[in-house]
Design an enzyme around this catalytic site. Structure first.
Site, PDB file in Angstrom:
ATOM      1  NE  ARG A 126      21.803  40.572  16.241  1.00 45.72           N
ATOM      2  CZ  ARG A 126      22.656  41.551  16.554  1.00 45.72           C
ATOM      3  NH1 ARG A 126      23.579  41.348  17.469  1.00 45.72           N
ATOM      4  NH2 ARG A 126      22.569  42.712  15.952  1.00 45.72           N
ATOM      5  CE  LYS A 148       7.031  23.475  14.854  1.00 45.58           C
ATOM      6  NZ  LYS A 148       5.757  23.090  14.201  1.00 45.58           N
ATOM      7  CD  GLU A 190      -1.272  18.121  20.928  1.00 47.46           C
ATOM      8  OE1 GLU A 190      -0.513  17.358  20.287  1.00 47.46           O
ATOM      9  OE2 GLU A 190      -1.787  19.143  20.427  1.00 47.46           O
ATOM     10  CE  LYS A 231       6.968  18.923  20.191  1.00 47.91           C
ATOM     11  NZ  LYS A 231       6.046  20.021  20.464  1.00 47.91           N
ATOM     12  CD  GLU A 241       6.603  21.638  11.157  1.00 44.99           C
ATOM     13  OE1 GLU A 241       6.716  22.671  11.819  1.00 44.99           O
ATOM     14  OE2 GLU A 241       5.521  21.069  10.965  1.00 44.99           O
ATOM     15  NE  ARG A 245       9.051  20.262  15.632  1.00 45.53           N
ATOM     16  CZ  ARG A 245       9.692  21.030  16.491  1.00 45.53           C
ATOM     17  NH1 ARG A 245      10.993  21.201  16.382  1.00 45.53           N
ATOM     18  NH2 ARG A 245       9.054  21.617  17.495  1.00 45.53           N
ATOM     19  CG  ASN A 249       1.810  19.623  12.069  1.00 45.69           C
ATOM     20  OD1 ASN A 249       1.784  20.226  13.142  1.00 45.69           O
ATOM     21  ND2 ASN A 249       2.676  19.888  11.117  1.00 45.69           N
ATOM     22  CG  HIS A 252      -2.054  19.570  15.301  1.00 48.01           C
ATOM     23  ND1 HIS A 252      -2.081  18.319  15.876  1.00 48.01           N
ATOM     24  CD2 HIS A 252      -1.683  20.419  16.291  1.00 48.01           C
ATOM     25  CE1 HIS A 252      -1.731  18.407  17.149  1.00 48.01           C
ATOM     26  NE2 HIS A 252      -1.477  19.662  17.431  1.00 48.01           N
ATOM     27  CG  HIS A 256      -4.144  24.335  13.424  1.00 49.59           C
ATOM     28  ND1 HIS A 256      -2.916  24.009  12.885  1.00 49.59           N
ATOM     29  CD2 HIS A 256      -3.954  24.409  14.758  1.00 49.59           C
ATOM     30  CE1 HIS A 256      -2.026  23.899  13.857  1.00 49.59           C
ATOM     31  NE2 HIS A 256      -2.633  24.128  15.010  1.00 49.59           N
ATOM     32  CG  HIS A 271      -4.461  23.223  20.424  1.00 47.64           C
ATOM     33  ND1 HIS A 271      -4.362  23.472  19.076  1.00 47.64           N
ATOM     34  CD2 HIS A 271      -3.501  22.302  20.704  1.00 47.64           C
ATOM     35  CE1 HIS A 271      -3.380  22.738  18.560  1.00 47.64           C
ATOM     36  NE2 HIS A 271      -2.835  22.023  19.536  1.00 47.64           N
TER      37      HIS A 271
END
Lengths: 374, 374
Positions: A126, A148, A190, A231, A241, A245, A249, A252, A256, A271
């Protein structure tokens, strides 16, 4: 290792705050850096075959010299490693190494390894400690910062994972010297993004220092540090998010959709290239909606092109795109809330904002024009 | 449903606070309760075949009447469902149902389903809402409160998981009427545990009301509510088990060792029975160490026996235990920190404490005597 030139960026998250160290030779200095901050830990190193051949032994030697025992877990390279089956392999290897909650999983590699290893660290017992040693520009400025983690599902990328912050990030800028130019450029997309979101001065600075950044001069480490600062600031504000946040994106949602349309074939699009086209498109879409000046959109596209990045759909090799496939992918994007379309749009360079309720019909017309090259 | 007799226990965890509702008919009233607190959500119901046959349709009907659409995900019953492969099945079914972060995974079942479904909710889209509808006494008083979720690894139970708090717990006491007596008694061991940790008055109350609790009278709901209050208090204090929460492991180090030694064969021993023997042993071990009176240890054992629970190793059917196998299992327990043995010991009823540095030699001698039935 020249300690003097190591930059430190602090990510402020209360009890989960951590440092990002940026500089030359940080893999060779990893043992010292880790032992000083997290005394007494043991570790597992999750990496891929490609990166292992270059940096696994140097990292282990550095850890060993600092008295840190580390079990290597070497996975195949590539996006398909972000799967349940490799997750299970890595999880069971960490458990077999009898590591405890206070011990660390070290991610040595690019975004794929960082995302997978972070997820492993987040779920074994955990939650164990997690250390990032990103070896690509993309991972250094983006995926290794912010917590993330995750894997892909047959139904989409990064649909399974946790938020799990690292205890330390060691961004060794020396490894970037051996990065293929296409991959370096993709990571640079980025970097540019942070300027476009809310740092117009940084974007201007990038316009002046692009050549130096690509040549590996001091500007490179500074660009990485500033990206991490940008960031870190957004993540400190909105770790999970729930609001701001989402600005990260920018480019993105389009990006994507393109990645999905080419079925994540890196021969056609990686990417960062998707993000570059996506950012150029987000600016042009904002122009069309009367939000942003055509000058700003042009300036963004020129800077990305100068860096060797694509900005138009037509630059992606292979069969063309259709409006239907792009719209389908956009609707499936995990950032879509109910049936409203949420986009990051902009009022100009450094003035991005979260737009909810974007009208699908206007978007379809825009995509048709982009596909036609208009 | 008699709303008047529904008890509410609040788990105070700041932004992650939630209510536990305890009362008769809460499955029939689930739609109303959920829609009032979490309007507009959609859901998936994770359950097992046994529970589905009894309660899936009543729960779906209640949700449907409140306008909540819910996709059922029915897994096989039993501990082996807490595996990577069933985790993956459930995760992909939730994604296929196109649920979003604000939607909910509902766990309908006992501890196995709660642990697995909570883990699913914790990792799909990096965290969705989670609602517990526990259908065993054990799940109502223990596993559905506190946010521990997870699956087993071939190397041990609950070694993989996350902390993920529910948004709501609905403990329908009516379902306990159909619980096999052995399973009810096993859950009762955890109820007794809260008295033994730090609620001597509650233990006394249990001594007086045991018959009523087993007969399903009002005392039963009160015992469940008080158990939830006790657990909620500890969890609010130490959500991630960095300190005091370890007290909840009273009887569990011995209990887990026994479960491991019988290879989790429920015909020989179920979790609550292991905890009952473990708590009796923890008291006897504390007597031997001069910490606790023999009177208190005797009183604990008598109460557990009166409830139909085992308190001695010799009561476990099948081949006997060896010191070596129990010591091996104790050392492997995930709560063991480095080579020190950490135990929950006690100075008497309601006076449990965390003892670090328990001496292995003394423990071995104690186990030898317990095995010999001395």
């Amino acid at each position: 290792m020249n300690e003097v030139t190591t930059r430190t960026v602090r990510v402020e998250l209360g009890a989960r705050s951590y440092d990002i160290l940026i500089g030359e030779g940080l893999i060779a200095g990893a043992g010292t850096a880790i032992a000083a901050r997290l005394p007494g830990l043991r570790a597992a190193i999750v990496t891929d075959e490609t990166v292992a051949a270059l940096y696994l032994e140097p990292l282990r030697a550095s850890l060993r010299a600092a008295g840190i025992e580390a079990t290597p877990i070497v996975l195949p390279p590539g996006e398909t490693t972000k799967s349940f089956s490799h997750l299970q392999t890595a999880v069971e290897a960490v458990i077999a190494a009898r590591l405890e909650r206070g011990d660390a999983v070290i991610a040595l590699g690019g975004g794929v390894i960082g995302d997978l290893a972070g997820f492993v660290a987040g779920i074994v017992r955990r939650g164990m400690r997690f250390i990032q040693v990103p070896t690509t520009l993309l991972a250094q400025v983006d995926s290794s910062v912010g917590g993330k983690t995750g894997i892909n599902s047959p139904q989409g990328k990064n649909l399974v994972g946790v938020f799990h912050q690292p205890s330390l990030v060691l961004a060794d800028t020396q490894v970037l010297d051996s990065l293929p130019p296409r991959e370096f450029a993709a990571g640079y997309a980025e970097v540019v993004k942070y300027g476009l979101i809310d740092r117009p001065d940084f974007f201007e600075w990038l316009e002046r220092h692009r050549a130096g950044i690509f040549a590996g001069q001091a500007a490179r480490a500074e660009a990485i540090a500033e990206s991490c600062r940008a960031k870190a600031e957004v993540v400190a504000d909105d770790e999970r998010e729930e609001g701001r946040r989402a600005l990260l994106n920018l480019g993105h949602t389009f990006g994507h959709a393109l990645e999905k349309a080419v079925r994540y074939d890196p021969a056609r699009l990686v990417h960062g290239e998707g993000v570059a086209i996506g950012m150029a498109m987000a600016h042009r879409f904002s122009v069309r909606l009367g939000l942003c000046s055509g000058q700003d959109a042009g300036r963004v596209a020129r800077h990305l092109e100068a860096a060797g990045l694509p900005t138009r759909l037509g630059e992606v090799p292979g069969p063309g795109f259709t409006v239907a496939e792009l719209m389908g992918a956009i609707r499936q994007d995990k950032k879509v809330s109910r049936e409203r379309l949420t986009f990051i749009l902009t009022r100009g360079i450094g003035e991005a904002f979260i737009a909810k309720d974007v009208e699908p019909a206007g978007l379809e017309a825009f995509l048709a024009d982009e596909i036609a090259g208009r």
